[in-house]
Write a protein that holds these residues in place. Structure first.
Motif, PDB file in Angstrom:
ATOM      1  N   LEU A  42      -4.026  11.360  -0.754  1.00 17.12           N
ATOM      2  CA  LEU A  42      -4.727  12.200   0.214  1.00 17.12           C
ATOM      3  C   LEU A  42      -4.319  13.644  -0.032  1.00 17.12           C
ATOM      4  N   GLY A  43      -5.297  14.542  -0.093  1.00  9.27           N
ATOM      5  CA  GLY A  43      -4.904  15.927  -0.339  1.00  9.27           C
ATOM      6  C   GLY A  43      -6.063  16.891  -0.253  1.00  9.27           C
ATOM      7  N   GLN A  44      -5.739  18.140  -0.506  1.00  6.53           N
ATOM      8  CA  GLN A  44      -6.721  19.216  -0.516  1.00  6.53           C
ATOM      9  C   GLN A  44      -7.579  19.094  -1.786  1.00  6.53           C
ATOM     10  N   PRO A  45      -8.712  19.794  -1.838  1.00  3.12           N
ATOM     11  CA  PRO A  45      -9.618  19.658  -2.986  1.00  3.12           C
ATOM     12  C   PRO A  45      -8.959  19.863  -4.356  1.00  3.12           C
ATOM     13  N   GLU A  46      -7.864  20.631  -4.416  1.00  2.00           N
ATOM     14  CA  GLU A  46      -7.201  20.883  -5.698  1.00  2.00           C
ATOM     15  C   GLU A  46      -6.719  19.597  -6.365  1.00  2.00           C
ATOM     16  N   VAL A  47      -6.474  18.563  -5.561  1.00  6.50           N
ATOM     17  CA  VAL A  47      -5.974  17.307  -6.132  1.00  6.50           C
ATOM     18  C   VAL A  47      -7.004  16.707  -7.095  1.00  6.50           C
ATOM     19  N   GLN A  48      -8.285  16.911  -6.819  1.00  4.64           N
ATOM     20  CA  GLN A  48      -9.328  16.393  -7.710  1.00  4.64           C
ATOM     21  C   GLN A  48      -9.199  16.988  -9.109  1.00  4.64           C
ATOM     22  N   GLU A  49      -8.951  18.294  -9.157  1.00  3.31           N
ATOM     23  CA  GLU A  49      -8.829  18.968 -10.455  1.00  3.31           C
ATOM     24  C   GLU A  49      -7.598  18.486 -11.212  1.00  3.31           C
ATOM     25  N   LYS A  50      -6.494  18.300 -10.463  1.00  2.25           N
ATOM     26  CA  LYS A  50      -5.266  17.810 -11.105  1.00  2.25           C
ATOM     27  C   LYS A  50      -5.489  16.437 -11.721  1.00  2.25           C
ATOM     28  N   ILE A  51      -6.158  15.570 -10.979  1.00  6.99           N
ATOM     29  CA  ILE A  51      -6.384  14.202 -11.459  1.00  6.99           C
ATOM     30  C   ILE A  51      -7.348  14.195 -12.646  1.00  6.99           C
ATOM     31  N   VAL A  61       0.854  -1.192   0.000  1.00  8.49           N
ATOM     32  CA  VAL A  61       0.000   0.000   0.000  1.00  8.49           C
ATOM     33  C   VAL A  61       0.891   1.243   0.000  1.00  8.49           C
ATOM     34  N   LEU A  62       0.705   2.083  -0.997  1.00  7.84           N
ATOM     35  CA  LEU A  62       1.417   3.356  -1.063  1.00  7.84           C
ATOM     36  C   LEU A  62       0.436   4.475  -0.752  1.00  7.84           C
ATOM     37  N   MET A  63       0.746   5.256   0.289  1.00  5.38           N
ATOM     38  CA  MET A  63      -0.085   6.400   0.662  1.00  5.38           C
ATOM     39  C   MET A  63       0.705   7.675   0.391  1.00  5.38           C
ATOM     40  N   VAL A  64       0.095   8.607  -0.324  1.00  6.63           N
ATOM     41  CA  VAL A  64       0.745   9.874  -0.648  1.00  6.63           C
ATOM     42  C   VAL A  64      -0.081  10.996  -0.037  1.00  6.63           C
ATOM     43  N   ASP A  65       0.490  11.658   0.966  1.00  7.01           N
ATOM     44  CA  ASP A  65      -0.193  12.781   1.605  1.00  7.01           C
ATOM     45  C   ASP A  65       0.150  14.067   0.856  1.00  7.01           C
ATOM     46  N   GLU A  66      -0.675  15.089   1.035  1.00  7.99           N
ATOM     47  CA  GLU A  66      -0.489  16.374   0.349  1.00  7.99           C
ATOM     48  C   GLU A  66      -0.369  16.167  -1.161  1.00  7.99           C
ATOM     49  N   ALA A  67      -1.215  15.293  -1.698  1.00  3.41           N
ATOM     50  CA  ALA A  67      -1.139  14.920  -3.114  1.00  3.41           C
ATOM     51  C   ALA A  67      -1.388  16.085  -4.062  1.00  3.41           C
ATOM     52  N   GLN A  68      -1.960  17.171  -3.571  1.00  2.00           N
ATOM     53  CA  GLN A  68      -2.162  18.341  -4.435  1.00  2.00           C
ATOM     54  C   GLN A  68      -0.821  18.952  -4.853  1.00  2.00           C
ATOM     55  N   LEU A  69       0.270  18.588  -4.164  1.00  2.00           N
ATOM     56  CA  LEU A  69       1.598  19.113  -4.504  1.00  2.00           C
ATOM     57  C   LEU A  69       2.291  18.315  -5.606  1.00  2.00           C
ATOM     58  N   LEU A  70       1.712  17.184  -5.987  1.00  2.00           N
ATOM     59  CA  LEU A  70       2.316  16.353  -7.035  1.00  2.00           C
ATOM     60  C   LEU A  70       2.317  17.086  -8.373  1.00  2.00           C
ATOM     61  N   THR A  71       3.422  16.959  -9.100  1.00  3.79           N
ATOM     62  CA  THR A  71       3.479  17.536 -10.438  1.00  3.79           C
ATOM     63  C   THR A  71       2.741  16.602 -11.401  1.00  3.79           C
ATOM     64  N   GLU A  72       2.429  17.108 -12.567  1.00  2.00           N
ATOM     65  CA  GLU A  72       1.753  16.279 -13.572  1.00  2.00           C
ATOM     66  C   GLU A  72       2.633  15.092 -13.965  1.00  2.00           C
ATOM     67  N   GLU A  73       3.948  15.330 -14.035  1.00  2.00           N
ATOM     68  CA  GLU A  73       4.875  14.254 -14.404  1.00  2.00           C
ATOM     69  C   GLU A  73       4.890  13.152 -13.337  1.00  2.00           C
ATOM     70  N   THR A  74       4.855  13.552 -12.074  1.00  2.00           N
ATOM     71  CA  THR A  74       4.873  12.559 -10.993  1.00  2.00           C
ATOM     72  C   THR A  74       3.540  11.828 -10.916  1.00  2.00           C
TER      73      THR A  74
END
Length: 200
Positions: free
Chosen positions: A96-105, A60-73
């Motif tokens: 796991l992240g703030q609402p902005e992560v939804q838009e990025k995905i 299981v890989l958990m990524v917190d603050e996922a809204q900080l992920l770049t598009e490449e990552t």
């Protein structure tokens, strides 16, 4: 999650270049001989997942603050989902992240389509906020609630049930209460913190 059944890697600062991200994932899975190239990182990660499978462990890989992920990552994360056998995936990924992560995905359709479960944590109502405050105290080892009912009402009013704000206001309240040698956190302590502008 029991350690004998799950191997968990937690990435708490994902603002990394793709290769650095893969290296951090390996490190979080306990791999000490982390390779320097992307290809070797992916090979070592695949090997680690197979080892876990042989030990009857879920990876299981958990990524917190996922809204900080770049598009490449995020693209690398999507490719990690290709690690699978004929009948099963080798890794479960939780972002796991703030609402902005939804838009990025949503901007990466291939990744968006592969996410099986999406959940947005809405603010708590008063009852859930009070339960949350009590639960966190018990997890920290305190049986009796340090907050008076009136103080908990003020905390809810000022945080509107947002967990992170509840955490901050409770932490500051406990700190002030401790410095004043108070036995209970009264609403006056909560109000003084809010008045000082410490709760943003």
């Amino acid at each position: 999650l029991p350690k004998e059944k799950f191997e968990i890697g937690l990435v708490i600062n994902p603002k990394l270049e793709p290769v650095e991200f893969l290296q951090e994932v390996l490190y979080q899975f306990g791999v000490t001989d982390v390779p320097e190239t992307k290809v070797k990182c992916l090979q070592r990660l695949n090997q680690k997942m197979i080892e876990n499978l042989e030990m009857k462990k879920e990876t299981v890989l958990m990524v917190d603050e996922a809204q900080l992920l770049t598009e490449e990552t995020l693209e690398e994360i999507r490719l990690l989902l290709n690690f699978q056998l004929e009948d099963r995936f080798l890794v479960t990924i939780i972002l796991l992240g703030q609402p902005e992560v939804q838009e990025k995905i949503k901007g990466i359709q291939q990744l968006n389509q592969r996410i099986a479960i999406k959940y947005h944590l809405a603010p708590f109502d008063y009852r859930d906020s009070a339960h949350y405050i009590d639960f966190r105290q018990k997890k920290a080892g305190r049986e009796e609630n340090a907050f008076t009912p009136e103080a908990m009402e003020r905390i809810y009013e000022h945080t509107q049930g947002v967990p992170r704000k509840i955490n901050n206001l409770c932490d500051l309240s406990l700190l002030i209460g401790f410095s004043k040698n108070e036995k209970k956190i009264e609403p006056e302590i909560v109000e003084s913190i809010v008045k000082d502008g410490a709760l943003l």
